[in-house]
Scaffold this motif. Sequence first.
Motif, PDB file in Angstrom:
ATOM      1  N   ASN A 129      45.983  40.230  27.454  1.00 44.23           N
ATOM      2  CA  ASN A 129      45.621  40.508  28.833  1.00 44.23           C
ATOM      3  C   ASN A 129      44.245  39.935  29.167  1.00 44.23           C
ATOM      4  N   VAL A 130      43.310  40.010  28.238  1.00 49.96           N
ATOM      5  CA  VAL A 130      41.971  39.458  28.449  1.00 49.96           C
ATOM      6  C   VAL A 130      42.056  37.943  28.667  1.00 49.96           C
ATOM      7  N   VAL A 131      42.868  37.274  27.865  1.00 43.10           N
ATOM      8  CA  VAL A 131      43.027  35.823  27.989  1.00 43.10           C
ATOM      9  C   VAL A 131      43.666  35.471  29.332  1.00 43.10           C
ATOM     10  N   GLU A 132      44.686  36.216  29.730  1.00 43.84           N
ATOM     11  CA  GLU A 132      45.346  35.935  31.007  1.00 43.84           C
ATOM     12  C   GLU A 132      44.395  36.153  32.188  1.00 43.84           C
ATOM     13  N   ARG A 133      43.563  37.190  32.123  1.00 38.03           N
ATOM     14  CA  ARG A 133      42.592  37.421  33.197  1.00 38.03           C
ATOM     15  C   ARG A 133      41.573  36.292  33.258  1.00 38.03           C
ATOM     16  N   CYS A 134      41.200  35.752  32.079  1.00 35.30           N
ATOM     17  CA  CYS A 134      40.269  34.622  32.047  1.00 35.30           C
ATOM     18  C   CYS A 134      40.876  33.404  32.743  1.00 35.30           C
ATOM     19  N   PHE A 135      42.138  33.115  32.453  1.00 33.75           N
ATOM     20  CA  PHE A 135      42.809  31.992  33.125  1.00 33.75           C
ATOM     21  C   PHE A 135      42.867  32.212  34.630  1.00 33.75           C
ATOM     22  N   ASN A 136      43.136  33.443  35.054  1.00 30.81           N
ATOM     23  CA  ASN A 136      43.182  33.735  36.490  1.00 30.81           C
ATOM     24  C   ASN A 136      41.829  33.516  37.145  1.00 30.81           C
ATOM     25  N   ARG A 137      40.751  33.885  36.467  1.00 29.95           N
ATOM     26  CA  ARG A 137      39.414  33.664  37.030  1.00 29.95           C
ATOM     27  C   ARG A 137      39.084  32.181  37.080  1.00 29.95           C
ATOM     28  N   LEU A 138      39.502  31.433  36.053  1.00 25.70           N
ATOM     29  CA  LEU A 138      39.259  29.989  36.066  1.00 25.70           C
ATOM     30  C   LEU A 138      40.006  29.315  37.209  1.00 25.70           C
TER      31      LEU A 138
END
Length: 85
Positions: free
Chosen positions: A46-55
């Motif tokens: 989930n942390v990785v997916e949120r990072c992609f969404n912010r990018l």
Amino acid sequence: MRIWLRRRGIAHNIPERAGQVRNRARRGSRDGRPLAFDKQLYKRRNVVERCFNRLKQWRGIATRYDKTAKSYQAAVALASLLMWA
């Protein structure tokens, strides 16, 4: 989705829906064994997916304006550094 992953030999970590859990309990042992689910692994995913969404909030990264891979990689690195700072 799970069947597609299983056929290709890909390990999955998808939580069961509440309806699936209730249906499995109602059907008993006929429905097979419950799926393995690792909560800690799911949290990290989930942390990785949120990072992609912010990018992807950066327009140039989301639409890939850059022509070369190096300039795109530099844009991702810059956006990551600005998010981190």
